[in-house]
Motif scaffolding. Structure first.
Motif, PDB file in Angstrom:
ATOM      1  N   SER A   1      81.122 168.000  33.597  1.00 40.39           N
ATOM      2  CA  SER A   1      80.244 169.072  34.061  1.00 40.39           C
ATOM      3  C   SER A   1      80.626 170.410  33.431  1.00 40.39           C
ATOM      4  O   SER A   1      81.803 170.745  33.339  1.00 40.39           O
ATOM      5  CB  SER A   1      80.378 169.165  35.580  1.00 40.39           C
ATOM      6  OG  SER A   1      79.495 170.132  36.048  1.00 40.39           O
TER       7      SER A   1
ATOM      8  N   LYS B   1      76.126 170.468  28.019  1.00 39.90           N
ATOM      9  CA  LYS B   1      75.143 169.431  27.707  1.00 39.90           C
ATOM     10  C   LYS B   1      73.715 169.916  27.950  1.00 39.90           C
ATOM     11  O   LYS B   1      72.841 169.787  27.089  1.00 39.90           O
ATOM     12  CB  LYS B   1      75.413 168.182  28.561  1.00 39.90           C
ATOM     13  CG  LYS B   1      76.817 167.645  28.423  1.00 39.90           C
ATOM     14  CD  LYS B   1      77.028 166.380  29.231  1.00 39.90           C
ATOM     15  CE  LYS B   1      76.830 166.518  30.732  1.00 39.90           C
ATOM     16  NZ  LYS B   1      77.872 167.242  31.450  1.00 39.90           N
ATOM     17  N   SER B   2      73.502 170.488  29.133  1.00 40.85           N
ATOM     18  CA  SER B   2      72.136 170.943  29.438  1.00 40.85           C
ATOM     19  C   SER B   2      71.725 172.098  28.546  1.00 40.85           C
ATOM     20  O   SER B   2      70.545 172.237  28.194  1.00 40.85           O
ATOM     21  CB  SER B   2      72.038 171.367  30.896  1.00 40.85           C
ATOM     22  OG  SER B   2      72.291 170.271  31.732  1.00 40.85           O
ATOM     23  N   THR B   3      72.691 172.940  28.205  1.00 47.67           N
ATOM     24  CA  THR B   3      72.378 174.039  27.296  1.00 47.67           C
ATOM     25  C   THR B   3      71.894 173.485  25.958  1.00 47.67           C
ATOM     26  O   THR B   3      70.915 173.976  25.390  1.00 47.67           O
ATOM     27  CB  THR B   3      73.624 174.917  27.095  1.00 47.67           C
ATOM     28  OG1 THR B   3      74.120 175.304  28.374  1.00 47.67           O
ATOM     29  CG2 THR B   3      73.303 176.142  26.280  1.00 47.67           C
TER      30      THR B   3
ATOM     31  N   PHE C   1      76.547 182.870  26.224  1.00 49.05           N
ATOM     32  CA  PHE C   1      75.948 183.680  27.280  1.00 49.05           C
ATOM     33  C   PHE C   1      76.852 184.866  27.566  1.00 49.05           C
ATOM     34  O   PHE C   1      78.045 184.672  27.805  1.00 49.05           O
ATOM     35  CB  PHE C   1      75.785 182.873  28.567  1.00 49.05           C
ATOM     36  CG  PHE C   1      74.796 181.758  28.473  1.00 49.05           C
ATOM     37  CD1 PHE C   1      73.438 182.024  28.434  1.00 49.05           C
ATOM     38  CD2 PHE C   1      75.218 180.435  28.416  1.00 49.05           C
ATOM     39  CE1 PHE C   1      72.518 180.991  28.352  1.00 49.05           C
ATOM     40  CE2 PHE C   1      74.303 179.397  28.335  1.00 49.05           C
ATOM     41  CZ  PHE C   1      72.950 179.675  28.296  1.00 49.05           C
TER      42      PHE C   1
ATOM     43  N   PRO D   1      85.119 178.071  30.363  1.00 48.28           N
ATOM     44  CA  PRO D   1      84.529 178.250  29.034  1.00 48.28           C
ATOM     45  C   PRO D   1      84.480 179.723  28.615  1.00 48.28           C
ATOM     46  O   PRO D   1      84.205 180.036  27.467  1.00 48.28           O
ATOM     47  CB  PRO D   1      83.125 177.658  29.174  1.00 48.28           C
ATOM     48  CG  PRO D   1      82.854 177.628  30.624  1.00 48.28           C
ATOM     49  CD  PRO D   1      84.156 177.596  31.343  1.00 48.28           C
TER      50      PRO D   1
ATOM     51  N   GLU E   1      70.573 163.832  31.922  1.00 51.39           N
ATOM     52  CA  GLU E   1      71.067 163.144  33.122  1.00 51.39           C
ATOM     53  C   GLU E   1      69.936 162.402  33.839  1.00 51.39           C
ATOM     54  O   GLU E   1      69.721 162.618  35.035  1.00 51.39           O
ATOM     55  CB  GLU E   1      71.692 164.149  34.107  1.00 51.39           C
ATOM     56  CG  GLU E   1      72.766 165.030  33.520  1.00 51.39           C
ATOM     57  CD  GLU E   1      74.170 164.496  33.753  1.00 51.39           C
ATOM     58  OE1 GLU E   1      74.302 163.308  34.100  1.00 51.39           O
ATOM     59  OE2 GLU E   1      75.128 165.267  33.566  1.00 51.39           O
TER      60      GLU E   1
ATOM     61  N   CYS F   1      80.204 171.364  30.282  1.00 52.40           N
ATOM     62  CA  CYS F   1      80.649 171.378  28.888  1.00 52.40           C
ATOM     63  C   CYS F   1      79.526 171.780  27.937  1.00 52.40           C
ATOM     64  O   CYS F   1      79.728 171.854  26.732  1.00 52.40           O
ATOM     65  CB  CYS F   1      81.219 170.031  28.487  1.00 52.40           C
ATOM     66  SG  CYS F   1      79.993 168.736  28.363  1.00 52.40           S
TER      67      CYS F   1
END
Ligand SMILES: Nc1ncnc2c1ncn2[C@@H]1O[C@H](COP(=O)(O)OP(=O)(O)OP(=O)(O)O)[C@@H](O)[C@H]1O
Ligand SMILES: [Mg+2]
Lengths: 324, 290
Positions: free
Chosen positions: A53, A57-59, A16, A281, A183, A55
């Motif tokens: 949180s 995962k949702s992406t 991003f 990140p 999740e 890292c």
């Protein structure tokens, strides 16, 4: 069990841009939310992805669902390149891959009766007559343990666990072969978590589903997964069959997660096990990104990036201590 | 945290529910009753000239009579009847304005908020531009092109009022679009059109109800002002602003000509504002607006 590959991810990255300035915004950097990850899930298997949180995962879930386009890399779902799908083929892909998300209070439209929530995918895909769709919605609610007589109520009239059941019913409505669970239980009480996980496992058996389940809690993933990937700062640092990972964790980060796992809030305990915070990140450490927090850090770790190595069949790790 | 917030809002909601604005509802009820049944309850036609009783004061003053409770104007027209008939003008003009700019504003706001990117930027710049137009000058411009009339007012306000709605609807849309149920709608294969109409729009209806209720009051004043300035409704219409304009020259000896339409405006506006504030508390306890 057939060894048919359901999802294959190759060198997947999502960066991003970070912009600053309001009027003349310019890109000042990138967040490597997902950075060159690879994994594959066979039909009927469940891959659990764990990590703290932020890292990525949702992406990852968004990319596999085709909600977001990757910066590079490929996602092959049942032979189709997800990033290349559009129009009609993307619409058809939607029938195969469904999702359940974290917050049951935000994942159901508060203005719709649950009957409509569950049957919407069927209506959109025009599966059957309206009477058939209505019946199917009631069956689905029954299947996940919601009394179909409550079908005309709105989401706020249900508890968190019940709402998550409704979300699962909706995800099942199109008879998908893959469900991405981001999740799925972390917003629920611990006592309810087990019920939902058991329901998911029953449904997986019944409909021979393939799951990609995402959690920050290793204990959640442990229940359900056949394989586990451990993520840290956008990368997968260890990937292994579940039993092997618990028996023989290799990466120092995995060990820290395991040490922190059997408590109510793993994030809290993890701080005790690991020093320091997760680095940004946007500005990740050089070399092995885990090195500032690693108990076994060697001088080379600061400069050398390493690839995944297969230690035993199916067990991959990205750590200098285990590369030949 | 989340549950705390939710509990707080539930509490605020029930507190607001218990504080029903009976006065505001009363004013609105009277207003709407008069709008609907005015034709039958008004003692006279709004343009009936009772030449025998010109400039008659209200009933409780010397020279007043029960025939003309609120008095008459220099043409012998019954003030009460004119106010009753005028309510319909006020509401019709206000609602027409809202219908025009609400439709434009809501559609642009939904598009802007949901699509984002360049479309959003274009629409937002257009909003800025539009809000930069000097209001009185544009009003006079529209009127000088169309001629002073109710329609000119509707065109002027209708075409100038939308940016406020666009901004609010855009903001609501953007925050709704973050919700997982919108992501899941995409996963289910819903089209953009379906997501906007069936997932986003129903969730902004509350906000719109509040906005519209609060706007009616302001619009009644604005349209009355424009008519008062001679830019809007033309004689012999019983528009409240126009009545005040016509009564202006007699203010020294026939104050009722200007005071009663003014009081009518005040109560109507007060009614809508009280109810609008209450609706905001009930429907939107977090006070996101204004
Ligand atoms: N649309 C976006 N624009 C910019 N940065 C983003 C965007 N989405 C995610 N990120 C960044 O990418 C990183 C990974 O985010 P992601 O949501 O995938 O994390 P996560 O592992 O799901 O975390 P959590 O457990 O908090 O849900 C974060 O640093 C986040 O700030
Ligand atoms: Mg997440």
């Amino acid at each position: 069990m057939t060894k048919e590959i359901s999802i294959e991810v190759k060198g997947l990255s999502k960066h991003f841009p970070v912009t600053s300035g309001v009027i003349f915004s310019k890109t000042v950097g990138v967040v490597k939310a997902v950075d060159n990850i690879s994994f594959s899930i066979n039909h009927g298997e469940t891959l659990g992805i764990v990590g703290e949180s932020g890292c990525g995962k949702s992406t990852t879930a968004n990319l596999v669902l085709g909600l977001d386009k990757p910066t590079s890399g490929q996602i092959i779902v049942q032979g189709e390149d997800v990033a290349k799908l559009k129009g009609e083929s993307l619409f058809k892909f939607r029938r195969k891959v469904q999702a359940v998300f974290q917050d049951p209070f935000r994942s159901l439209n508060p203005r719709k009766k649950i009957r409509h929530i569950v049957s919407e995918p069927l209506m959109v895909h025009k599966v059957g007559s309206s009477w058939q769709i209505k019946q199917k919605a009631l069956e689905l609610l029954e299947l996940v343990g919601i009394n179909p007589q409550r079908a005309d109520l709105y989401p706020h009239e249900f508890s968190g666990g019940q709402r998550q059941r409704i979300a699962i019913a909706r995800a099942l409505s199109l008879n998908p072969s893959i469900i991405i669970l981001d999740e799925p239980v972390s917003a629920l009480d611990v006592s309810i978590q087990a019920q939902i996980l058991n329901l998911l496992m029953d449904l997986r058996e019944k409909f021979s589903l393939t799951f990609l389940i995402i959690s920050h809690d290793l204990a959640v993933v442990e229940h359900v997964s056949t394989h586990i990937g451990v993520m840290y700062l956008g990368r997968i640092v260890e990937l292994s069959p579940a039993a092997e990972l618990y028996k023989n964790p290799l990466h120092p980060y995995t060990r820290a997660l395991l040490a922190a796992s059997p408590v109510a809030d793993p994030d809290v305990k993890l701080k005790a096990v690991l020093e320091g915070e997760v680095p940004s990140p946007m500005n990740p450490p050089t070399g092995c990104t885990f090195h500032p927090r690693c108990p076994d850090c060697k001088p080379e770790c600061k400069s050398r990036e390493h690839k995944m190595h297969e230690i035993t069949p199916g067990h991959f790790v990205s750590c200098l201590n285990f590369s030949s | 945290m989340d549950t705390l917030e939710a509990e707080g809002s539930v509490e605020a909601k029930s507190r607001a529910r218990n504080r029903i604005p009976y006065i505001g509802l009363g004013f609105i009820s009277i207003f709407l009753f008069v709008v609907i049944f005015g034709q039958w309850v008004a003692p006279y036609d709004y343009d009936y000239w009772d030449m025998a009783n010109i400039t008659q004061p209200p009933v409780w003053l010397e020279g007043g009579s029960w025939e003309h409770i609120l008095g008459t104007d220099p043409l012998g027209r019954d003030v009460l009847s004119r106010i009753i008939h005028g309510s319909r003008y006020s509401l019709a003009i206000a609602l027409s304005c809202i219908a025009v700019y609400g439709t434009i504003g809501i559609i642009l706001g939904l598009i802007s908020g949901f699509l984002g990117g360049n479309v959003d930027m274009g629409i937002m710049r257009l909003c800025d531009l539009w809000m930069g137009l000097p209001p009185i000058i544009t009003a006079i411009l529209v009127v000088s092109v169309m001629g002073p009339s109710s329609l000119a007012i509707i065109v002027y306000i209708g075409l100038s009022g939308w940016p406020g709605y666009t901004r609010i609807v855009r903001g609501e849309t953007m925050s709704l679009a973050q919700n997982d149920f919108i992501r899941l709608a995409r996963v289910a294969g819903c089209s953009k059109f379906r997501i906007i109409t069936s997932h986003i729009f129903p969730n902004i209806v509350n906000t719109l109800t509040i906005l519209i209720t609060l706007d009616i009051g302001g619009l009644i004043i604005l349209t009355a002002t424009l008519s008062f300035l001679g830019l809007g409704t033309q004689p012999p219409s019983p528009d409240w602003g126009l009545m005040m304009n016509e009564g202006r020259q007699y203010i020294t000896y026939a104050w009722w000509l200007i005071v009663f339409p003014g009081v009518a405006i005040m109560f109507a506006v007060l009614g809508f504002n009280l109810v609008g504030d209450w609706l905001r508390d009930v429907l939107d306890p977090k006070q996101k607006l204004r």
